[in-house]
Every structure is written in C-alpha cells, then in structure tokens.
Design a protein around this motif. Structure first.
Motif, PDB file in Angstrom:
ATOM      1  N   VAL A   1     -14.814  52.149  14.043  1.00  0.00           N
ATOM      2  CA  VAL A   1     -15.604  51.107  13.371  1.00  0.00           C
ATOM      3  C   VAL A   1     -14.784  49.808  13.286  1.00  0.00           C
ATOM      4  CG1 VAL A   1     -16.736  50.473  11.190  1.00  0.00           C
ATOM      5  CG2 VAL A   1     -16.813  52.845  11.991  1.00  0.00           C
ATOM      6  N   ASP A   2     -15.440  48.675  13.533  1.00  0.00           N
ATOM      7  CA  ASP A   2     -14.793  47.363  13.378  1.00  0.00           C
ATOM      8  C   ASP A   2     -14.850  47.011  11.886  1.00  0.00           C
ATOM      9  OD1 ASP A   2     -13.892  44.743  13.524  1.00  0.00           O
ATOM     10  OD2 ASP A   2     -15.838  43.971  14.197  1.00  0.00           O
ATOM     11  N   VAL A   3     -13.827  47.448  11.164  1.00  0.00           N
ATOM     12  CA  VAL A   3     -13.823  47.317   9.709  1.00  0.00           C
ATOM     13  C   VAL A   3     -13.518  45.872   9.282  1.00  0.00           C
ATOM     14  CG1 VAL A   3     -12.581  47.985   7.608  1.00  0.00           C
ATOM     15  CG2 VAL A   3     -13.196  49.730   9.301  1.00  0.00           C
ATOM     16  N   ILE A   4     -14.294  45.348   8.340  1.00  0.00           N
ATOM     17  CA  ILE A   4     -13.960  44.052   7.731  1.00  0.00           C
ATOM     18  C   ILE A   4     -13.538  44.347   6.295  1.00  0.00           C
ATOM     19  CG2 ILE A   4     -14.763  41.730   7.129  1.00  0.00           C
ATOM     20  CD1 ILE A   4     -16.868  41.986   9.321  1.00  0.00           C
ATOM     21  N   ASP A   5     -12.244  44.187   6.031  1.00  0.00           N
ATOM     22  CA  ASP A   5     -11.706  44.593   4.733  1.00  0.00           C
ATOM     23  C   ASP A   5     -11.710  43.431   3.746  1.00  0.00           C
ATOM     24  OD1 ASP A   5     -10.390  45.655   2.586  1.00  0.00           O
ATOM     25  OD2 ASP A   5      -8.765  46.564   3.760  1.00  0.00           O
ATOM     26  N   LEU A   6     -12.704  43.448   2.855  1.00  0.00           N
ATOM     27  CA  LEU A   6     -12.773  42.437   1.795  1.00  0.00           C
ATOM     28  C   LEU A   6     -12.332  43.068   0.479  1.00  0.00           C
ATOM     29  CD1 LEU A   6     -16.178  40.776   2.761  1.00  0.00           C
ATOM     30  CD2 LEU A   6     -13.884  40.146   3.502  1.00  0.00           C
ATOM     31  N   GLY A   7     -11.515  44.114   0.606  1.00  0.00           N
ATOM     32  CA  GLY A   7     -11.031  44.826  -0.566  1.00  0.00           C
ATOM     33  C   GLY A   7      -9.637  44.389  -0.977  1.00  0.00           C
ATOM     34  N   VAL A   8      -8.812  44.029  -0.018  1.00  0.00           N
ATOM     35  CA  VAL A   8      -7.411  43.754  -0.337  1.00  0.00           C
ATOM     36  C   VAL A   8      -7.220  42.415  -1.047  1.00  0.00           C
ATOM     37  CG1 VAL A   8      -6.432  45.160   1.498  1.00  0.00           C
ATOM     38  CG2 VAL A   8      -6.981  42.774   1.962  1.00  0.00           C
ATOM     39  N   GLY A   9      -6.228  42.366  -1.894  1.00  0.00           N
ATOM     40  CA  GLY A   9      -5.936  41.131  -2.616  1.00  0.00           C
ATOM     41  C   GLY A   9      -4.776  40.385  -1.985  1.00  0.00           C
ATOM     42  N   ASP A  10      -4.656  40.484  -0.694  1.00  0.00           N
ATOM     43  CA  ASP A  10      -3.519  39.878   0.006  1.00  0.00           C
ATOM     44  C   ASP A  10      -4.073  39.029   1.148  1.00  0.00           C
ATOM     45  OD1 ASP A  10      -1.034  39.281   1.012  1.00  0.00           O
ATOM     46  OD2 ASP A  10      -0.405  41.355   1.260  1.00  0.00           O
ATOM     47  N   PRO A  11      -4.210  37.722   0.927  1.00  0.00           N
ATOM     48  CA  PRO A  11      -4.877  36.875   1.912  1.00  0.00           C
ATOM     49  C   PRO A  11      -4.141  36.825   3.248  1.00  0.00           C
ATOM     50  CG  PRO A  11      -4.519  35.687  -0.133  1.00  0.00           C
ATOM     51  CD  PRO A  11      -3.735  36.949  -0.215  1.00  0.00           C
ATOM     52  N   ASP A  12      -4.907  36.421   4.262  1.00  0.00           N
ATOM     53  CA  ASP A  12      -4.394  36.378   5.633  1.00  0.00           C
ATOM     54  C   ASP A  12      -3.545  35.142   5.914  1.00  0.00           C
ATOM     55  OD1 ASP A  12      -6.804  34.984   5.067  1.00  0.00           O
ATOM     56  OD2 ASP A  12      -7.060  34.605   7.208  1.00  0.00           O
ATOM     57  N   LEU A  13      -3.552  34.133   5.028  1.00  0.00           N
ATOM     58  CA  LEU A  13      -2.850  32.875   5.324  1.00  0.00           C
ATOM     59  C   LEU A  13      -1.329  33.076   5.244  1.00  0.00           C
ATOM     60  CD1 LEU A  13      -5.138  30.534   3.179  1.00  0.00           C
ATOM     61  CD2 LEU A  13      -5.277  30.989   5.633  1.00  0.00           C
ATOM     62  N   PRO A  14      -0.574  32.374   6.107  1.00  0.00           N
ATOM     63  CA  PRO A  14       0.879  32.577   6.124  1.00  0.00           C
ATOM     64  C   PRO A  14       1.605  31.792   5.029  1.00  0.00           C
ATOM     65  CG  PRO A  14       0.256  30.980   7.806  1.00  0.00           C
ATOM     66  CD  PRO A  14      -1.030  31.432   7.152  1.00  0.00           C
ATOM     67  N   THR A  15       2.821  32.238   4.686  1.00  0.00           N
ATOM     68  CA  THR A  15       3.695  31.437   3.821  1.00  0.00           C
ATOM     69  C   THR A  15       3.950  30.108   4.547  1.00  0.00           C
ATOM     70  OG1 THR A  15       4.839  33.456   3.163  1.00  0.00           O
ATOM     71  CG2 THR A  15       5.917  31.371   2.618  1.00  0.00           C
ATOM     72  N   PRO A  16       3.825  28.966   3.846  1.00  0.00           N
ATOM     73  CA  PRO A  16       4.054  27.674   4.503  1.00  0.00           C
ATOM     74  C   PRO A  16       5.434  27.609   5.178  1.00  0.00           C
ATOM     75  CG  PRO A  16       3.054  27.353   2.361  1.00  0.00           C
ATOM     76  CD  PRO A  16       3.359  28.817   2.469  1.00  0.00           C
ATOM     77  N   LYS A  17       5.444  26.956   6.329  1.00  0.00           N
ATOM     78  CA  LYS A  17       6.632  26.919   7.200  1.00  0.00           C
ATOM     79  C   LYS A  17       7.879  26.392   6.498  1.00  0.00           C
ATOM     80  CE  LYS A  17       7.952  27.774  11.410  1.00  0.00           C
ATOM     81  NZ  LYS A  17       8.140  29.181  11.682  1.00  0.00           N
ATOM     82  N   HIS A  18       7.741  25.332   5.665  1.00  0.00           N
ATOM     83  CA  HIS A  18       8.947  24.743   5.062  1.00  0.00           C
ATOM     84  C   HIS A  18       9.635  25.719   4.113  1.00  0.00           C
ATOM     85  CE1 HIS A  18       5.935  23.732   1.938  1.00  0.00           C
ATOM     86  NE2 HIS A  18       6.942  23.625   1.096  1.00  0.00           N
ATOM     87  N   ILE A  19       8.863  26.658   3.558  1.00  0.00           N
ATOM     88  CA  ILE A  19       9.464  27.652   2.653  1.00  0.00           C
ATOM     89  C   ILE A  19      10.213  28.703   3.474  1.00  0.00           C
ATOM     90  CG2 ILE A  19       9.018  29.297   0.789  1.00  0.00           C
ATOM     91  CD1 ILE A  19       6.401  27.740   0.200  1.00  0.00           C
ATOM     92  N   VAL A  20       9.594  29.116   4.573  1.00  0.00           N
ATOM     93  CA  VAL A  20      10.254  30.084   5.473  1.00  0.00           C
ATOM     94  C   VAL A  20      11.544  29.464   6.021  1.00  0.00           C
ATOM     95  CG1 VAL A  20      10.024  31.395   7.626  1.00  0.00           C
ATOM     96  CG2 VAL A  20       8.060  31.163   6.088  1.00  0.00           C
ATOM     97  N   ASN A  21      11.480  28.201   6.419  1.00  0.00           N
ATOM     98  CA  ASN A  21      12.675  27.529   6.961  1.00  0.00           C
ATOM     99  C   ASN A  21      13.795  27.468   5.933  1.00  0.00           C
ATOM    100  OD1 ASN A  21      11.420  27.143   9.381  1.00  0.00           O
ATOM    101  ND2 ASN A  21      10.811  25.025   8.973  1.00  0.00           N
ATOM    102  N   LYS A  22      13.438  27.242   4.687  1.00  0.00           N
ATOM    103  CA  LYS A  22      14.445  27.179   3.621  1.00  0.00           C
ATOM    104  C   LYS A  22      15.118  28.548   3.465  1.00  0.00           C
ATOM    105  CE  LYS A  22      16.478  25.305  -0.042  1.00  0.00           C
ATOM    106  NZ  LYS A  22      17.658  24.435   0.164  1.00  0.00           N
ATOM    107  N   LEU A  23      14.350  29.598   3.557  1.00  0.00           N
ATOM    108  CA  LEU A  23      14.923  30.946   3.466  1.00  0.00           C
ATOM    109  C   LEU A  23      15.919  31.174   4.599  1.00  0.00           C
ATOM    110  CD1 LEU A  23      15.001  33.877   2.304  1.00  0.00           C
ATOM    111  CD2 LEU A  23      13.163  34.427   3.904  1.00  0.00           C
ATOM    112  N   VAL A  24      15.522  30.811   5.800  1.00  0.00           N
ATOM    113  CA  VAL A  24      16.386  31.013   6.977  1.00  0.00           C
ATOM    114  C   VAL A  24      17.700  30.246   6.789  1.00  0.00           C
ATOM    115  CG1 VAL A  24      16.592  30.558   9.465  1.00  0.00           C
ATOM    116  CG2 VAL A  24      14.460  31.482   8.540  1.00  0.00           C
ATOM    117  N   GLU A  25      17.599  29.032   6.264  1.00  0.00           N
ATOM    118  CA  GLU A  25      18.796  28.216   6.018  1.00  0.00           C
ATOM    119  C   GLU A  25      19.712  28.891   4.982  1.00  0.00           C
ATOM    120  OE1 GLU A  25      17.655  24.207   4.805  1.00  0.00           O
ATOM    121  OE2 GLU A  25      19.439  24.165   3.515  1.00  0.00           O
TER     122      GLU A  25
END
Ligand SMILES: *Cc1c(COP(=O)(O)O)cnc(C)c1O
Length: 390
Positions: free
Chosen positions: A31-55
């Motif tokens: 089945v092609d499941v569409i999961d509208l149950g999870v409370g964890d959105p699909d959008l990514p952590t903004p890039k500048h925050i990820v870059n700061k972590l890497v630094e």
C-alpha cells in the motif's frame, strides 16, 4: 525472576506502537501509505544551523564532557531569546537549564519535585508524557478535562478540593498538542493566581511557541508577575527549527525547581553534546527567516487540510499554531475504529485521539508532516474510497 518493576507495570503500553504495526502491515502489502500520524515534519533543519554544528565539531575542546547545566553560550542564548521574544529577563546561571530535549526534562522533573502519592494535574487530552512520567515517579495523575466548547482551555474551578490538597504540579501546554488550541496571557494569569492560592507549581510546555501563523503570537507564562515563584516553562528546539533528532531543549523559571532538576539530572545524565548546544544557541539568536518560511508552509498545509476535512463533512476549524488538526470522528466509530477503517480503505494514517487520554476518545489527530500534494492525495482518497458507516 521478575525483570519488571510494579512501577513500570503500571504504565500503560505505548499506544503509538499499535498504529505503527498497522502501518508496517500495510507497507508490506504494497500500500502507498500516507502517514499523517507522525509528529515529526518532513522539513529539514535549516542549513546555517547544520553548518554551525559541523564547525563546532572541529574544536576538540567541544568533544569533552559537557558541563551539567549547559554551556554558557546556550543558556545565554535562551535568556536572550526570552528577552527578545517576551521582554522577560532571565538569569542564565540560575533560571535556565539545558535539556536533552524537553521530553527528557519533563520526565525527570517529577521524581525531582514530587513524592509518592502526590497528585499531578494535566491536560486531557494531552501529551502522554505528563501522565507516564507521573506514574514512573509513583505519583497520581488527575485529568483536567479540556472541552471543545471551552476552546480546550483548562477549567480550574472543576478540580475537586480533595485532589487540590494533594496536588503539587499542574501541566499546561499551549499551543496544544493534540488540540491545536492557543491561549492569551489571561489563561496564564489565572494559572498563576490559582497556583498561589493552592501552592501548586505550574509547568508550561511551550514546544510549539514559535510555530505560529495568521498573526498569532504565543505568550509565555514567564510574562506574568509571580511566575518566577510558581512556574517553570519547558521549551524545545525540535519543532521551531525542525531539530527533533538533535535532542536539545531547555527549562526556564523558578530557581529552586531548576536546582532540584539539575541535581537529579547530574546523577543520571551528563548533559547535551557541546557542539549541539552551540549550534542551538546559534539557532535561537541567529537568522530567524527559516521559522517564518516554515510557518508559512504549515499554514498552507493547515488550510488545505481543514478545507479537505470540511468537504467530507468532518467538522474542524482553522487554527493559528502547531502542526496538528484535531477533529471529531464520524458517528458510529470509536477513535481506533475510525483510524483503522481509514487506513484499511485508503492507506492514510491518522492518530486515534484516545492515545492522548480518555478525553481524546471520539477524536483523531492529523499532522501536516507531508507536502501539500500528499495531503491533497490523502483527501482525494478519503473522498473517493472511504465508506463511512460500513
Ligand atoms: C514534541 C513535543 C515535546 C518534546 O519535544 P523534544 O524537545 O523533542 O523532547 C514536548 N511537548 C510536546 C507537547 C510535544 O509535542
């Protein structure tokens, strides 16, 4: 041999697991499941925050044991955030504590401040962790029922006197998961007045404080006079900055509570990885355009979802915050029956309302965790395939 304490045996099974099992079976059946149950959105952590972590990962000093209370940068960033957002002054040394996600702090708060048999008042429907953490601390949980007719706001006068005498803590959560309800500062003013009268600690959970749209701004209980005496507020980077997996949050407010929680925590964990704290500080004090951008995405998804549900006869109204729609199930179904029927007939997953307490029975929760096209697709399938009352 018994490798399970009575305390743990008292905690009801994790109900999300049942929905996850149904999902797995559907996926295995192709089945092609569409999961509208999870409370964890699909959008990514903004890039500048990820870059700061890497630094920050490049500095060997950051890879040592972190300090218990959290790095000064993070605690100062939380204080600066409160100053800027709410015009509230916090002492970063005594009124702010770093947490491994706010869930961790909520869980550890109770054994740090209540004794066995003490009552904890919490929203019903509400985030299940308040109830579970109470049971794990040998406390008693009292459901404060939140009624749709009352805007899902607490009715303090309804709490019986014998419970009030034994109550130590009251949880409030706005913008609310699961109801999507929002409040004005007046609700927090009444909560502090009530806390003063009955000697109760008010704990607000502000996980969705920055996830707002339609010009709504979420107040903080820390803006109310007396809040530093009677309240603490939990906050999280998870929702506003899409950092659910990073595990970082904070608690602010009453010094004594923060002290107790930090003593407890210093005996069970050793704080948050320093590069994560520094990246989180950067998130709170840096460029906020991602927050505005993401909120616009949620607003559009919310509008799509509300219009779609209304078009199939399900009564629900637009909301101003968070990423959940809370709606009544059609007549003739329990929450679990409705969710199972929808999944079986359409491959769309909702969360049954009874997971959030007895007051959630008769409702289901929809999260905007997928792009608009998938929301549209989910609704098309429901319109075309769902046979209600079969
Ligand atoms: C997601 C959520 C939390 C937990 O957030 P973390 O900081 O990721 O632990 C707390 N309260 C509510 C109501 C939530 O929905």
């Amino acid at each position: 041999m018994k490798y399970k304490s009575n305390r743990l045996s008292n905690v009801p099974p994790y109900k999300f697991a049942e929905v996850q099992k149904m999902k797995k079976e559907a996926l295995e059946a192709g089945v092609d499941v569409i999961d509208l149950g999870v409370g964890d959105p699909d959008l990514p952590t903004p890039k500048h925050i990820v870059n700061k972590l890497v630094e920050e990962l490049q500095d060997p000093a950051n890879l040592k044991y972190p300090s218990f209370a959290g790095s000064p940068e993070f605690r100062e960033a939380v204080a600066a955030f409160y100053q800027k957002t709410y015009d509230v002054k916090l002492d970063p040394d005594t009124e702010v504590l770093a947490l491994i996600g706010s869930k961790e702090g909520i869980g550890h708060l109770l054994p740090a401040v209540i004794d066995p048999g003490d009552y904890v008042l919490g929203p019903d429907p509400g985030y299940p962790v308040y109830r579970m953490a109470t049971l794990l601390a040998d406390g008693e949980y009292h459901n404060m029922s939140l009624e749709a007719a009352h805007g899902f706001k607490p009715n303090f006068d309804e709490i019986p006197n014998d419970i009030l005498e034994k109550a130590k803590v009251m949880f409030l959560n706005y913008p609310s998961n699961p109801t999507g309800a929002t409040v004005g500062i007046d609700v927090y003013e009444r909560a502090i007045e009530f806390a003063r009268k009955h000697k109760i600690l008010v704990v607000t959970d502000s996980a969705y404080n920055m996830v707002t749209y339609n010009n709504y701004k979420s107040p903080s209980i820390m803006q109310v006079d007396g809040s530093k005496e009677f309240a603490v507020e939990f906050g999280s980077l998870s929702k506003a900055y899409c950092m659910t997996g990073w595990r970082i949050g904070y608690v602010v407010g009453n010094k004594e509570v923060i002290k107790s929680l930090s003593i407890y925590k210093s005996n069970v964990d050793t704080g948050v990885f320093t590069p994560i704290q520094k990246a989180a500080a950067h998130a709170l004090t840096g460029d906020q355009s991602s927050v505005t951008e993401y909120n616009q995405v949620y607003k559009e998804r919310m509008e799509t979802m509300v219009a779609a549900l209304q078009s199939i006869g399900i009564g629900t109204k637009p909301i101003h915050a968070g990423f959940f729609i809370w709606a009544p199930v059609p007549d003739g179904y329990t929450s679990e029956q409705f969710v199972a029927t929808v999944l079986e007939q359409t491959g769309v997953i909702f969360t049954p309302g009874n997971i959030f307490g007895p007051g959630g029975e008769g409702y289901f929760r929809v999260s905007f965790s997928v792009p608009n096209e998938r929301i549209q697709e989910a609704v098309e399938r429901i319109r075309e395939k769902l046979v209600i009352g079969s």
